[in-house]
Design an enzyme around this catalytic site. Sequence first.
Site, PDB file in Angstrom:
ATOM      1  CB  CYS A 202     -18.700  33.028  54.727  1.00  0.00           C
ATOM      2  SG  CYS A 202     -18.815  34.056  53.281  1.00  0.00           S
TER       3      CYS A 202
ATOM      4  NE  ARG B 264     -15.229  30.882  58.946  1.00  0.00           N
ATOM      5  CZ  ARG B 264     -14.248  30.108  58.525  1.00  0.00           C
ATOM      6  NH1 ARG B 264     -13.268  29.819  59.340  1.00  0.00           N
ATOM      7  NH2 ARG B 264     -14.233  29.624  57.313  1.00  0.00           N
TER       8      ARG B 264
ATOM      9  CD1 TRP C 228     -14.274  39.250  54.039  1.00  0.00           C
ATOM     10  CD2 TRP C 228     -14.109  38.120  52.106  1.00  0.00           C
ATOM     11  NE1 TRP C 228     -13.202  39.744  53.344  1.00  0.00           N
ATOM     12  CE2 TRP C 228     -13.064  39.074  52.158  1.00  0.00           C
ATOM     13  CE3 TRP C 228     -14.205  37.297  50.979  1.00  0.00           C
ATOM     14  CZ2 TRP C 228     -12.137  39.220  51.142  1.00  0.00           C
ATOM     15  CZ3 TRP C 228     -13.280  37.445  49.969  1.00  0.00           C
ATOM     16  CH2 TRP C 228     -12.247  38.401  50.056  1.00  0.00           C
TER      17      TRP C 228
ATOM     18  CG  ASN D 118     -16.982  29.487  54.026  1.00  0.00           C
ATOM     19  OD1 ASN D 118     -16.508  30.397  53.367  1.00  0.00           O
ATOM     20  ND2 ASN D 118     -16.268  28.767  54.864  1.00  0.00           N
ATOM     21  N   GLY D 119     -17.541  29.751  50.650  1.00  0.00           N
ATOM     22  CA  GLY D 119     -16.762  29.237  49.518  1.00  0.00           C
ATOM     23  C   GLY D 119     -17.354  29.738  48.213  1.00  0.00           C
TER      24      GLY D 119
ATOM     25  CD  GLU E  77       3.771  39.747  60.336  1.00  0.00           C
ATOM     26  OE1 GLU E  77       3.532  39.418  59.163  1.00  0.00           O
ATOM     27  OE2 GLU E  77       2.886  39.794  61.219  1.00  0.00           O
TER      28      GLU E  77
ATOM     29  CE  LYS F 298      -0.254  41.401  61.855  1.00  0.00           C
ATOM     30  NZ  LYS F 298       0.386  40.246  61.353  1.00  0.00           N
TER      31      LYS F 298
ATOM     32  CD  GLU G  78      -3.318  42.186  59.108  1.00  0.00           C
ATOM     33  OE1 GLU G  78      -4.126  41.515  58.459  1.00  0.00           O
ATOM     34  OE2 GLU G  78      -2.420  41.660  59.790  1.00  0.00           O
TER      35      GLU G  78
ATOM     36  CG  HIS H 204      19.938  48.668  45.131  1.00  0.00           C
ATOM     37  ND1 HIS H 204      21.015  48.771  44.286  1.00  0.00           N
ATOM     38  CD2 HIS H 204      20.398  48.132  46.279  1.00  0.00           C
ATOM     39  CE1 HIS H 204      22.091  48.282  44.904  1.00  0.00           C
ATOM     40  NE2 HIS H 204      21.743  47.885  46.117  1.00  0.00           N
TER      41      HIS H 204
ATOM     42  CE  LYS I 275      -6.844  34.824  62.922  1.00  0.00           C
ATOM     43  NZ  LYS I 275      -5.598  35.611  63.001  1.00  0.00           N
TER      44      LYS I 275
HETATM   45  C1  AGP Z   1      -2.020  38.230  59.162  1.00  0.00           C
HETATM   46  O1  AGP Z   1      -2.060  39.309  59.990  1.00  0.00           O
HETATM   47  C2  AGP Z   1      -2.931  38.213  58.074  1.00  0.00           C
HETATM   48  N1  AGP Z   1      -4.245  38.513  58.424  1.00  0.00           N
HETATM   49  C3  AGP Z   1      -2.759  37.151  56.993  1.00  0.00           C
HETATM   50  O2  AGP Z   1      -1.642  37.540  56.276  1.00  0.00           O
HETATM   51  C4  AGP Z   1      -2.596  35.678  57.413  1.00  0.00           C
HETATM   52  O3  AGP Z   1      -1.370  35.496  58.054  1.00  0.00           O
HETATM   53  C5  AGP Z   1      -2.691  34.793  56.155  1.00  0.00           C
HETATM   54  O4  AGP Z   1      -3.953  34.942  55.593  1.00  0.00           O
HETATM   55  C6  AGP Z   1      -2.405  33.345  56.438  1.00  0.00           C
HETATM   56  O5  AGP Z   1      -3.332  32.793  57.323  1.00  0.00           O
HETATM   57  P1  AGP Z   1      -3.072  31.412  58.023  1.00  0.00           P
HETATM   58  O6  AGP Z   1      -1.871  31.559  58.899  1.00  0.00           O
HETATM   59  O7  AGP Z   1      -4.318  31.140  58.795  1.00  0.00           O
HETATM   60  O8  AGP Z   1      -2.817  30.403  56.940  1.00  0.00           O
END
Ligand code: AGP
Length: 590
Positions: A2, A28, A73, A99-100, A468, A472, A475, A491, A585
């Site tokens: 949010c 956000r 959110w 927010n929260g 990683e 990417k 998401e 395995h 984010k």
């Molecule tokens: C990354 O592409 C993601 N959106 C997510 O995994 C992110 O890295 C994670 O939420 C951690 O965020 P931060 O680095 O702001 O702590």
Amino acid sequence: MCGIFGYTGKRDDAGSVVIDGLKNLEYRGYDSWGVACREEKGILVAKDIGKISAVESREFGHTCCLALAHTRWATHGGVTPANAHPHLSRDRTIAVAHNGIIENHEALRKELMQKGYVFLSQTDSEVIPHCIEEEMCAGYPFAEAVRRACLRFHGRYAILAMHEPTGMLVGARTGSPLIVGVGDDGYYVASDIPAFLEHTRTVQYIDDGETVETDGASIVFRDIATGQERQKREVRITWTVEQAQKGEFPHFMLKEIMDQKESIARAVNQDEDAIRRVAEAIRSAKGTFLVGCGTAHKACMAAEYFFSVVSEHHVNVCSAGEFKLYHHFLAPESLLIVVSQSGETADVLEAMNIAKSKGSKVLAIVNVEGSSISRAADYTLLINAGPERAVASTKGLTGQMSVLLLIAYALKHALHEGKTLLLETGALINDMLNPRYVDRISAIASRIKSHEDLYIIGKSWHYPMALESAIKIQEVSYVHAEGFAGGELKHGPIALIEQGTPCIALVGNDEVTADIINNATELKARGALVIGIAPERHAIFDEWLKTPDAAAAQPIVSIIPMQILAYELAVQRGKDPDMPRNLAKSVTVK
Ligand code: AGP
């Protein structure tokens, strides 16, 4: 999650100021939006589902000097106009954005309903304006009523409330971010700096457990628990408006990938004495733990290999959300290194609390200066990547890995060797990121875009980069992508391979090259389409994306074509890579 943004001051276009500012915080949360403006006739509220970027700001608040807005959110209650913020008090004189999570909202709702309060939404947030109103009915002025209401809330949150009769704007923070921008024309209160960057670069940080109250002309900070006034200093921030905009790029994600031409060099430009002190702290610690979430966790995993290969030093790596039971291993002599782009991630903050409760020291490696994590840490190293707006973390990751690799070299007493390697790597990345290279990746994306399953393999530091890469791709393109350690294939996962299944092998010039090529060969034998990301072409590759040879910095280089591939897959599949579904984010809830 949010985004919150409020303004009060001399301007009379407060409604459009907060809506336009919130467009910069849409990362956000973006399932719904809302705005409250203090107009002559009282508080006017507009809210709806959908993205705030589609809202025409000029339609709102042209005769108002006080307004607040919110992007949501959803946590409690579905994505509906009624659940969008702001929420109003019963008498419609108080509007609140939140927010929260208010963890005890059910008990408060029940109590308020018994007293005749009516709820119009399913959110936890709606208890807030009612509780404030109740405190005002008991005779407390608005700001004091907000503070007293906060004493009734459990959980981690940031609140922004406005009061129509007095024109006051009051914020409160316990665990979720809220920052004040100090302008010549008034005060800006937001979840993050880009909301008000075009109006001011002077900020005052609200700490956890504090309120802020302003009438637009002056500002007062208080301790929530005691009501005591707190003094704040003004801080000048270094981010520029240009850094926070996407310029000529179609998406922030692509802009931020391209920013890596320069951001590695900025990450490496650290105070050398500070890096040596950190290395010394790791050397003398009885146990060093590296934690982060998502992409930042993958940076920690890569660092485990950096410390092993470069400095032969053992560190423990853990996802921040899994750190809780590690407290048995912590002592005052332990060191926790937390890695986070936003500096606001709830699980990371919790890991810090666990370490602190054991007396351990905490080092933070973050991008956002003044963030909750950097302020709660004993010491902070900034990666200086500049604002990262796309939900997918790209330059944040390579900045984190660069700082961690630099520390690994410092631990080997070879800081300058590490710095030279990383600066050369930055130059190699600059050369690599040319239009022809992007076109080549785009062509590969178009070859595989219709596949719903995609596998990535790596060994050593390319194993976390395989994980990683999968994050990417998942998401932003919603393709089912999975990363594996090359040796793990036989395995179990190799059973998933069919004729034509795209499989990507991350390959370097190192002691595991032959092993990972063998793993790729095993995939090829089952019919996989093998795409190699490597400094050299190997016969087994059906497609080859050349990467420069960067020695221990190889994973920093190898991940970049994977970021571009994820971006291209998203765009070619018609998805918005900057705002993936269900994500936000900053993950400020556990
Ligand atoms: C990354 O592409 C993601 N959106 C997510 O995994 C992110 O890295 C994670 O939420 C951690 O965020 P931060 O680095 O702001 O702590």
